[in-house]
Design a protein around this motif. Structure first.
Motif: not given
Lengths: 326, 326
Positions: B289-306
């Motif tokens: 969530a701190r990188f604009g993503g989310g999901g579940h407590p054991r499996a999450s994801g996010c998108l980052i450019e750079g």
């Protein structure tokens, strides 16, 4: 002929009579012989018995979390005598390693086994090939004993069953396997945690070895045979030992279209240990036998001395012929 | 409030009333939504219903062996009307993809779901988060219908359950899961064969990608965070696509001592898709969530450019802080 019910009674009778009991699994212990042995020992201790756990080879680190795993003895004082010796998950006495000698030093011998085609030995011989794991036999025995089926016992039996069924994937897994496991879970087995301890605590070097070995992946023109190999130098350079290679044979077998997977592991003495695994139908026991080896229809092995390329060539030629002849 | 029994009756009532029924799973279909949908459809056909299977994305090749998998429609004629639309395994209407529009074109809508925190929609909304798979809900529904529980139906439900529980390893697996599976096996599911089709028919390129990705394996000094990455060029050079990368995130997580695994996949547009998986306790939903993503407590994801090194550095810094704060 005894049927299983009578045999179960005979086993219980031996447990009741004995005061001191040695339990022993097979060489290169796996989750089933350890889990079944520890579960049974915990139960016998509840009955007030003096129980000693033995293993001809060390308990692999991955099973260190099992209750009483730290108590397993690799050697016993020659003076020790037991009323009863219980062989767990051993198809032949030789699989007891140096603890085979306890067969003569114990008052009575009970054999609990689930392998087809085993040798009959001991005073009471209980072998149920329909059980996927020795742990399933222990599961069926425990209700006949004055024992509380607690979480520790259930966890040992869960490990026995989950490891010997390849996480319920092998064809030894039947409805009864799932019914027994449902019951074990009701008794409080933390199954998700146990599975992480079993399958998600691998040493880093195992992944390094997997990476090195995947680079050797080859596949036949027809796509039905795939192979990989590992040389002694590779193991040395990564500071790895043979145990870190365990399971890599599964990778060539998981390729689409592959029926036969081969893995060549160089031993210290210039020989190669060849593992053979088939997926659906090829009898690799027959194939391995042509090279002086053997095992089971879907999983066998043999030892061959010589140059790797030459050995690979011979195996591949025999394998392609076997596939054509099927 | 309805309890489940009343909800089950409502669902059965909708099935009984409808003559034409569309069944639809979620985008990027998995074994659970496909298995549950096909099992239910086979049952409804036994009842004489006109059934159409829909999926917003193609059925992955690995599920091609499921009965009726070849009938699944990716598009429907706009003129088609259904008495009933059944959403299977979708937590929100958007997960139906373009078939979301069928919600308005159907007479009635039944929702079968097992995700916690889902959005409520449809005329009858049956969500049982205690079920490990949508397939378990269908399993519980079928005895209420005038249907013979045959091997095809059982196989579809077995696939639903085995895939959504990670072969009975995830913590959604309970005693009831094993009891249901025992019953499915009694109905004739060839479980060993199904598991081979699911897990041992991978394209060769998947192993090539695994090999390439394992070479990027890194681990933090403390040993609690491990990561791997794949660049677009690597995928292109091996003629691989994104689906061949599926599951590689499991490898850094299976290292002893690692609590958090990260996988960085370069997308076509210069962004990175970051997958986060924790083993025992770290809340990666919060971390993502701190990188604009989310999901579940054991499996999450996010998108980052750079730049990859920069992104890895930022994730790692945040991860180590999160581990310290636990």
């Amino acid at each position: 002929m005894f049927d299983n019910k009578q045999l179960f009674s005979s086993v219980v009778n031996e447990f009741n009579k004995a005061e001191s009991i040695a339990l022993c699994g097979h060489v290169m212990p796996d989750g089933d012989c350890l889990g079944a042995m520890l579960a049974l020992g915990l139960a016998l201790r509840q009955m007030g018995k003096r129980v000693v756990f033995c293993s001809p080879d060390p308990v692999p680190a991955v099973y260190g979390f099992l209750p009483c795993a730290g108590e397993v003895q690799l050697e016993l004082n020659k003076q020790w005598r037991f009323d009863l010796f219980v062989s767990v998950d051993c198809s032949v006495p030789d699989r007891l390693g140096h603890f085979k000698e306890l067969l003569d030093r114990a008052g009575r011998v009970v054999v609990l086994d689930h392998h087809a085609g085993s040798v009959v030995f001991g005073d009471v011989y209980l072998n149920i090939p329909a059980c996927a794991a020795a742990g399933e036999i222990v599961y069926d025995l425990l209700p006949l004993l004055p024992v509380v089926f607690d979480e520790d016992i259930a966890t040992c039996l869960y490990v026995a069953i989950v490891t010997d069924t390849g996480s319920f994937r092998y064809d030894n897994t039947g409805p009864m396997t799932h019914l027994r496991v449902a019951d074990l879970m009701k008794l409080g087995v933390p199954a998700a945690r146990v599975n992480k301890l079993l399958y998600e605590e691998k040493p880093l070097v195992s992944l390094r070895i997997l990476n090195a070995v995947l680079q050797t992946l080859g596949i036949s023109d027809c796509g039905r045979v795939a192979w990989m190999y590992v040389k002694r130098d590779t193991l040395r350079s990564l500071d790895a030992s043979d145990e870190h290679v365990d399971g890599v044979i599964n990778y060539p077998r998981m390729i689409k279209g592959v029926e036969l997977a081969l893995f060549f592991r160089e031993l210290e003495d210039g020989k190669y240990k060849v593992s053979l695994r088939s997926k659906y139908y090829l009898d690799v026991n027959k194939l391995a036998a042509r090279f002086g080896g053997g095992g089971h229809p879907r999983a066998s092995g043999c030892l061959i001395e010589g140059d790797l390329e030459d050995i690979k060539g011979r195996l591949l030629q025999a394998a392609l012929k076997a596939l054509r002849d099927e």
